[in-house]
Design a protein around this motif. Structure first.
Motif, mmCIF file in Angstrom:
data_model
loop_
_atom_site.group_PDB
_atom_site.id
_atom_site.type_symbol
_atom_site.label_atom_id
_atom_site.label_comp_id
_atom_site.label_asym_id
_atom_site.label_seq_id
_atom_site.Cartn_x
_atom_site.Cartn_y
_atom_site.Cartn_z
ATOM 1 N N TYR B 32 10.763 35.431 58.746
ATOM 2 C CA TYR B 32 9.693 35.607 57.765
ATOM 3 C C TYR B 32 9.536 37.089 57.506
ATOM 4 N N TYR B 36 3.114 44.149 52.910
ATOM 5 C CA TYR B 36 1.674 44.366 52.890
ATOM 6 C C TYR B 36 1.356 45.648 52.124
ATOM 7 N N PHE B 89 3.868 48.405 53.478
ATOM 8 C CA PHE B 89 4.543 48.140 54.736
ATOM 9 C C PHE B 89 5.389 46.873 54.615
ATOM 10 N N PHE B 96 5.723 32.971 63.216
ATOM 11 C CA PHE B 96 4.399 33.424 62.781
ATOM 12 C C PHE B 96 3.544 33.902 63.939
ATOM 13 N N ASN B 97 4.187 34.244 65.042
ATOM 14 C CA ASN B 97 3.410 34.637 66.219
ATOM 15 C C ASN B 97 3.415 36.122 66.485
ATOM 16 N N LYS B 98 4.359 36.810 65.917
ATOM 17 C CA LYS B 98 4.495 38.228 66.220
ATOM 18 C C LYS B 98 5.186 38.893 65.049
ATOM 19 N N PHE B 99 4.589 39.955 64.560
ATOM 20 C CA PHE B 99 5.158 40.640 63.417
ATOM 21 C C PHE B 99 5.396 42.099 63.768
ATOM 22 N N PHE B 101 6.092 45.778 62.076
ATOM 23 C CA PHE B 101 5.890 46.463 60.803
ATOM 24 C C PHE B 101 6.779 47.701 60.707
ATOM 25 N N GLY B 102 7.183 48.018 59.475
ATOM 26 C CA GLY B 102 7.840 49.283 59.215
ATOM 27 C C GLY B 102 6.836 50.421 59.277
#
Lengths: 113, 111
Positions: B32, B36, B89, B96-99, B101-102
């Motif tokens: 996924y 943002y 970002f 869907f549990n951990k994302f 980010f750049g």
């Protein structure tokens, strides 16, 4: 309220003090996340709850950081014996289980002097 | 180790231009890929997201291009407006549990 609410919005602490940051997620959101965002950087994962269960705390930087969500709704992130490197914006986000969209609060900006 | 690498760090375009922001990842378990948008003093807000089984997704003026073999994805903003000036970002996650980010791209759209 309609969105994720965080308090306090701003917190200044002296080095060595303990702080507690509160997050009120969107009603009915099962999943809750805490992220740390340093100035000019992207959010970094700290921990994740599903209801009251803390399923992942691998991002907590040290044992001075502790998070809880005892009734599966409001969550508190506690930082003990704060250090200058803890200065950052702490973001809380919630989501519907199984859905990818994170709804973020406006964050709590912590400054450690 | 940075899980998601984002570039450029900042971008200036004229109104009507098409800014492009690029991201790369290593972990093939990611399934996924959201983008943002964050305004100063606010939390990030979801703009658009894509799953790895499609190569492109459009929502209004925002388009994600996804290259699974290269492990890269990018955001295009068509007909950019001064109101699009913000920090963007990219992120990647699984279950869907951990994302992850750049590091963010600060976009400035000049009138």
């Amino acid at each position: 309220g309609a969105g994720v609410s965080q308090s306090p919005r701003y917190k200044v602490a002296k080095r060595g003090q303990d702080v507690a940051l509160r997050c009120d997620p969107i009603s009915g959101h099962v999943s809750l996340f805490w992220y740390q965002q340093a100035l000019g950087q992207g959010p970094e994962f700290l921990t994740y709850f599903q209801n009251e269960a803390q399923l992942d705390k691998s991002g907590l930087p040290s044992d001075r950081f502790f998070a809880e969500r005892p009734e599966g709704s409001v969550s508190t992130l506690k930082i003990q014996r704060t250090q200058q490197e803890d200065s950052a914006v702490y973001l809380c986000a919630s989501s519907v289980q199984g859905r990818g969209e994170l709804f973020f609060g406006e964050g709590s900006r912590l400054t450690v002097l | 180790q940075q899980q998601v690498k984002q570039s450029p760090q900042s971008l200036i375009v004229q109104k009507g231009g098409i800014p492009i922001i690029n991201c790369a990842y290593e972990n093939t378990a990611f399934d996924y890929f959201p983008w943002y948008q964050q305004f100063p003093g606010k939390g990030p807000a979801l703009l658009i997201a894509i799953r790895p089984d499609v190569s492109e997704k459009k929502e209004g003026r925002f388009t994600i291009s996804f290259n699974k073999s290269a492990k890269q994805f990018s955001l295009h903003i068509m007909d950019s407006q001064p109101g699009d000036s913000a920090t963007y970002f990219c992120a990647a996650g699984y279950n869907f549990n951990k994302f992850y980010f750049g590091s963010g791209t600060k976009l400035n759209v000049k009138p």
